[in-house]
Motif scaffolding. Structure first.
Motif, mmCIF file in Angstrom:
data_model
loop_
_atom_site.group_PDB
_atom_site.id
_atom_site.type_symbol
_atom_site.label_atom_id
_atom_site.label_comp_id
_atom_site.label_asym_id
_atom_site.label_seq_id
_atom_site.Cartn_x
_atom_site.Cartn_y
_atom_site.Cartn_z
ATOM 1 N N GLY A 84 0.847 -1.172 0.000
ATOM 2 C CA GLY A 84 0.000 0.000 0.000
ATOM 3 C C GLY A 84 0.888 1.229 0.000
ATOM 4 O O GLY A 84 2.114 1.129 -0.003
ATOM 5 N N SER A 107 -8.518 0.290 5.369
ATOM 6 C CA SER A 107 -8.996 0.600 4.016
ATOM 7 C C SER A 107 -8.293 -0.260 2.971
ATOM 8 O O SER A 107 -8.765 -0.394 1.850
ATOM 9 N N ARG A 165 -5.526 0.397 1.519
ATOM 10 C CA ARG A 165 -4.770 1.170 0.527
ATOM 11 C C ARG A 165 -3.445 1.706 1.059
ATOM 12 O O ARG A 165 -2.678 2.308 0.318
ATOM 13 N N THR A 170 -5.554 9.405 -2.311
ATOM 14 C CA THR A 170 -6.098 8.472 -3.314
ATOM 15 C C THR A 170 -6.933 9.173 -4.385
ATOM 16 O O THR A 170 -7.213 8.590 -5.426
ATOM 17 N N GLU A 220 -15.927 1.858 -2.165
ATOM 18 C CA GLU A 220 -14.632 1.213 -1.960
ATOM 19 C C GLU A 220 -14.722 -0.116 -1.221
ATOM 20 O O GLU A 220 -13.837 -0.952 -1.339
ATOM 21 N N SER A 228 -12.956 -5.173 0.812
ATOM 22 C CA SER A 228 -12.719 -4.092 -0.139
ATOM 23 C C SER A 228 -13.215 -4.522 -1.506
ATOM 24 O O SER A 228 -13.340 -5.711 -1.784
ATOM 25 N N THR A 265 -8.806 -6.758 1.018
ATOM 26 C CA THR A 265 -8.788 -6.439 2.449
ATOM 27 C C THR A 265 -10.089 -6.905 3.077
ATOM 28 O O THR A 265 -11.175 -6.602 2.570
#
Lengths: 170, 433
Positions: free
Chosen positions: B29, B63, B65, B153, B385, B403, B408
């Motif tokens: 990430g 998240s 990310r 993002t 997301e 996710s 995730t």
């Protein structure tokens, strides 16, 4: 409640049996509801074997839960006989009303199962109506998968949860 | 900036504990360091009542990310701009740095400051200050997380959102069914409705101010709409048989439902202004679980008209025939549109297990996202997301999220004084306004 004959128009019965089948492909989406056909009752009738006040009848009337196959709203042959027994009792006791309470097993989504339980209770209600029990005496409700009788997460438990309960109001 | 969030709510049960476990994270990430926020308190307490930087770290990590730098690797712990040595952060491989502080002002108010830096360009990307009462400290951490997420993002963050869900206490308890709302991660839960009868199908109004849900009264299913700020609720006109599966149109003017008033379960649309009820489907099979496309033009629903439950799409005006969308597998149900309208999340039978998957509308095939079983009720985050859903571990129903790329995964469980509580039917709120 003995020696009472149930006369059923054959065409009507056949139609009702077909329409009880949830989950079947119906080619014509605009298929008329059974009530439309009921107005054109043919002369030919079939008789359902009358109930005697015997052990078999008492056994049928003592059964107030009908069971269903997975994702199906089709009445099993043995359960038709149970509904017929209750219909005869209702015919002899005009003040009695029923609630038909549909249930589903836990597999699948809750909303779908709520609809499936309703579909099952409607299938039972329609068979009662085919046996000349007025719709005003039949209430339908579904609890979907919300009120299981068994918590077992396999077929032995699921098969008990896929059901319609016949509840009497005196 | 922090709007009042006053709720007509029941007190939360004592010792209700929410546990969030990340069961699968990403390996690569964006590398970020979140330095524990500085704290200065009048009360002499060693720490603020809410670990703001801890909540921010959990949000970013959850998240999928971001890759969060380990605290053990930090060379220093700056709380303000002057203390930041960018070389210390580039040395440990960090691209972005989050610092901040919480200061107690008295009268239960706190000042929260935060700054986000680009380590390589040695510049500030974002900074903000909040003054909040203690009850909104956690929310300030979510708002800061939203800012970081969006800056790094380009996608709007959805940490400062809420979820609704049904909780069910053990059999035997009185009023064992409860409708709750909570922060997006399941924390800060408050009960807004309790009943001895099952509660199902909560759904948010598009303005986030009301919830519709199904419950039972006198052996009939009923649909209620409850206002969250003042607690008032009204019943939708009841019909014989099934009253179920409410779904709000994006403009808030109409509600799709599954009713059996004309025989078996069919899809209808109720118009709030006129009270008109329009029937969309006509079939002897089951039709339920309507969900609106974001543009309000289509409704997807579940039907077993082909012999097994599958997803169909129909024009919201009722014109035209339903078009079947799923052809893979024996069970596809519970579809909801992604916020961009390009895909559906749904429940599919995969090798005998019900799992959450995604169907892209411009291509065939369902991509399975979850690895849990007996999954139900998928709900998209308002930014699309992540998908929140209910699943089972052993006999207990819990919440889980995945996710949108399936990389995730999180599980959310709740304990009330030792007894586990079933959590069901999550619904994700729209963005806060």
């Amino acid at each position: 409640m003995t020696n009472r004959f149930l006369a059923l128009p054959a065409a009507l019965l056949a139609l009702l049996l077909a329409s009880c089948g949830g989950g079947r492909t119906v080619p014509d989406e605009q298929a008329p509801p059974p009530a439309v056909v009921e107005e054109a009752v043919p002369e030919e009738v079939v008789t359902v074997q009358p109930l005697q006040d015997d052990e078999e009848t008492r056994d049928l009337l003592s059964r107030t839960t009908l069971y269903f196959a997975y994702d199906s709203s089709d009445l099993r042959e043995e359960d038709r006989r149970v509904v017929e027994a209750h219909a005869l009792y209702l015919a002899d006791n005009p003040d009695v009303r029923l609630t038909l309470e549909g249930h589903a097993d836990e597999r699948g989504t809750r909303e779908y199962n709520l609809a499936l339980g309703q579909h099952r209770s409607v299938a039972v209600s329609r068979y009662f109506q085919a046996l000349h029990i007025g719709a005003d005496r039949l209430d339908t409700v579904s609890y979907g998968e919300e009120r299981p009788v068994s918590q077992i997460q396999e077929e032995s438990g699921w098969s008990l949860n896929r059901r319609v309960e016949i509840i009497y109001h005196y | 900036m922090l709007a009042a969030l006053s709720l007509a709510a029941f007190p939360a049960p004592a010792r209700a504990q929410i546990e969030v476990v990340i069961t699968q994270g990403v390996e690569k990430g964006v590398p970020v360091a979140v330095v524990p926020f500085g704290w200065s308190g009048k009360s002499g307490a060693a720490a603020p009542p809410v670990n703001v930087s801890g909540v921010i770290s959990d949000n970013l990590r959850g998240s999928g990310r971001f890759e969060l730098a380990l605290r053990e690797d930090f060379l220093d712990f700056p709380h303000n701009h002057d203390q930041v040595k960018f070389s210390d952060w580039s040395q440990i491989g960090v691209d972005h740095l989050v610092i901040g502080s919480v200061h107690q002002l008295g009268e239960g108010r706190y000042r929260v400051r935060f700054q986000l830096f680009d380590v390589h360009r040695r510049g500030q990307i974002a900074a903000i200050q909040f003054i909040v009462p203690q009850s909104r400290l956690r929310r300030s951490a979510h708002k800061i997380s939203d800012i970081i997420f969006e800056k790094l993002t380009g996608i709007r963050g959805a940490f400062d959102t809420r979820i609704a869900f049904v909780s069910v206490a053990a059999p035997g308890a009185e009023q064992r069914y409860a409708l709750n709302i909570a922060d997006y991660d399941g924390r800060n839960a408050q009960t807004v409705f309790r009943s001895s009868e099952p509660v199902l199908s909560p759904v948010w109004s598009p303005d986030g101010e009301q919830l519709a849900y199904v419950t039972f009264e006198k052996r009939h299913s009923v649909v209620y709409i409850q206002h969250l700020k003042n607690g008032t609720r009204r019943k939708l006109p009841g019909h014989p048989g099934l009253n179920s599966a409410p779904a709000w149109s994006a403009d808030g003017r109409r509600m799709a439902l599954s009713l059996s008033r004309d025989g078996n379960p069919e899809i209808y649309v109720h118009d709030f202004a006129s009270g008109d009820l329009r029937r969309l489907t006509r079939h002897t099979a089951i039709d339920t679980e309507p969900a609106w496309s974001p543009d309000g033009r289509h409704i997807v629903f579940t039907s077993n008209r082909s012999g097994s439950p599958q997803i169909y799409r129909i024009s919201a005006s009722g014109r035209g025939r339903p078009q079947r969308l799923t052809f893979e597998g024996s069970y596809n149900a519970g579809a909801v549109y992604a916020p961009d309208g390009g895909s559906l999340a749904l429940v599919s039978n995969v090798d005998g297990e019900h799992r959450v998957g995604v169907l892209f509308l411009d291509s065939d095939g369902i991509f399975t996202l979850s690895d849990t079983r007996l999954d139900e009720s998928p709900a998209f985050a308002p930014n699309g997301e992540a998908i929140l859903y209910a699943t089972k571990t052993g006999p207990n129903s819990i919440l889980a999220s995945v996710s949108k790329d399936g990389r995730t995964k999180k599980l959310i469980t709740r304990q009330d004084g030792g007894a586990s509580v079933d959590l069901r039917e999550p619904a994700w709120s729209p963005f806060n306004r």
